[in-house]
Write a protein that holds these residues in place. Structure first.
Motif, short mmCIF file in Angstrom:
data_model
loop_
_atom_site.label_atom_id
_atom_site.label_comp_id
_atom_site.label_asym_id
_atom_site.label_seq_id
_atom_site.Cartn_x
_atom_site.Cartn_y
_atom_site.Cartn_z
N GLY A 224 0.79 -1.23 0.00
CA GLY A 224 0.00 0.00 0.00
C GLY A 224 0.82 1.27 0.00
N VAL A 226 3.81 3.97 -1.60
CA VAL A 226 4.01 4.58 -2.90
C VAL A 226 5.42 4.35 -3.43
CG1 VAL A 226 3.98 6.78 -4.17
CG2 VAL A 226 2.28 6.35 -2.39
N ASP A 270 4.69 3.10 -7.15
CA ASP A 270 3.33 2.68 -7.47
C ASP A 270 2.54 3.94 -7.82
OD1 ASP A 270 0.60 2.04 -7.40
OD2 ASP A 270 0.85 0.52 -5.86
N GLU A 273 -1.22 4.37 -6.44
CA GLU A 273 -1.28 4.89 -5.06
C GLU A 273 -0.83 6.34 -5.01
OE1 GLU A 273 -2.20 3.83 -1.81
OE2 GLU A 273 -3.36 2.51 -3.10
N ARG A 276 -3.69 8.46 -6.06
CA ARG A 276 -4.78 8.38 -5.07
C ARG A 276 -4.47 9.23 -3.84
NH1 ARG A 276 -6.74 5.64 -0.72
NH2 ARG A 276 -4.81 4.52 -0.30
N ARG A 277 -3.22 9.24 -3.44
CA ARG A 277 -2.82 9.98 -2.23
C ARG A 277 -2.34 11.40 -2.52
NH1 ARG A 277 -1.17 6.53 2.36
NH2 ARG A 277 -1.71 4.36 1.93
#
Length: 378
Positions: A224, A226, A270, A273, A276-277
């Motif tokens: 999970g 990055v 990633d 991720e 998304r973040r």
């Protein structure tokens, strides 16, 4: 008398050490005449040889779909050094079990764009797909969006980095190096925007040599996170307090001073991720807070430590071996290493490079290439 003599010698030593540091930094920043020659000759070849452009167009058509294929192994290098970038690509291709599934995304600047395209068009690296872009083509990379570019418009910042007349005269010369404001240096914080179709990328600095197959990096579970990176802390060395100003309340409140540092130079990102973040937004926040250089002094590692705090997955140290550009490294560690990093001033393409580590880099340079011989690259 003895005490006075010792004090005098200590002052001389200090003066010589300062000069050595200054001249070493200048030597590290200079472009060797042979590499300058190579860039000029390649640029000339690009504009006079129409076959090169045709060959590039053919390659583009054949491998266009590969550039967005997320089942391929995608690597990115941001550099203005043609020979160093060539070594990264060649060493990766040579040691890859499936070079036809390897894609290199190279981003350079306007000055080196033609030369870089010429080199990677006229040379074949075991069927590896190579794409070359120039940073000037990214229209979103402007002062209204990018804090570093906005700061470059500030007269105090310009004085500090380019004239050497601003700020504390005791600040070491390496902290004033304008390369730390180079967008090729900071582009690593915009990878999802540079490659909007990609889900995972391995970032490589141009001063590395690859000596193992890197396909395994693409199957590592980042849990999970990055950023996948090799940690660099041993006891108190390379922890957060070594890079950041903990007298500043913003740093004290948000970051553990004993948190483990990690290395840029071989990183697994990633990008799903990341988006998304909103990791680039985190980077922007800290860059804007450091406009007066009170949170950290130089480079991309300190803002990287802040940006990816709590978002970094430690990798096995054998993936990324550091220190070949400034210190002695255990030969067994080098032998087991997948990526060897010449971080430090003693780059292998410079005369100040560490002789015992240059053969590891030299083996991926074709010194018999006509252009390299014409430019006396050796």
């Amino acid at each position: 008398r003895l005490k006075a003599k010792i004090q005098g010698l200590e002052e001389q030593m200090s003066s010589v050490a300062d000069k050595s540091s200054k001249y070493g930094q200048i030597a590290a920043e200079e472009v060797p005449k042979s590499l300058y020659c190579l860039g000029v000759r390649l640029t000339s070849e690009w504009f006079k040889d129409t076959n090169l452009k045709s060959k590039l167009d053919e390659k583009k058509q054949m491998k266009a779909s590969k550039l967005k294929d997320n089942s391929a192994y995608h690597f990115c290098v941001f550099s203005d050094n043609i020979l160093a970038t060539s070594v990264v690509v060649n060493s990766t291709a040579t040691n890859s079990e499936h070079p036809d599934n390897v894609v290199f995304h190279i981003v350079t600047d306007e000055v080196n764009f033609a030369a870089m395209r010429a080199w990677f068009t006229m040379n074949n690296f075991r069927g590896v797909t190579v794409s070359v872009k120039k940073i000037e083509d990214f229209s979103w990379l402007n002062a209204s969006y990018v804090p570093v570019l906005k700061q470059l418009q500030d007269s105090e910042t310009q004085n500090y980095y380019f004239s050497g007349s601003g700020g504390d005269k005791r600040t070491p010369i390496k902290f004033r190096n304008p390369k730390y404001l180079s967008m090729l240096n900071h582009l690593r914080f915009y990878i999802p925007e540079v490659f909007p179709a990609l889900k995972k990328v391995v970032f490589l600095d141009d001063d590395v040599v690859v000596q193992k197959d890197l396909a395994g990096l693409f199957t590592i579970d980042l849990n999970g996170n990055v950023n996948g990176a090799v940690e660099t802390c041993m006891e108190t060395f390379h922890r957060y307090h070594k890079y950041l100003n903990y007298s500043h309340p913003l740093i004290r409140e948000h970051f553990d001073p004993d948190a483990c540092g990690w290395a840029f130079g071989m990183n697994v990102f990633d990008l799903v991720e990341w988006r998304r973040r909103n990791v680039t937004g985190i980077y922007h926040y800290w860059q804007e807070k450091n406009v007066d250089r009170t949170l950290w002094k130089l480079g991309t590692l300190p803002p990287g430590l802040l940006t990816f705090y709590g978002l970094t997955e430690p990798l096995n140290p054998s993936w990324h071996v550091l220190g070949l550009g400034y210190t002695n490294v255990d030969p067994e560690v080098i032998q087991k290493g997948a990526v060897l990093h010449y971080n430090g001033n003693s780059k292998p393409w410079l005369k100040i490079g560490m002789e015992k580590y240059k053969p590891l880099w030299d083996k991926y340079v074709d010194y018999g290439h006509p252009l390299l011989q014409q430019c006396n690259v050796h």
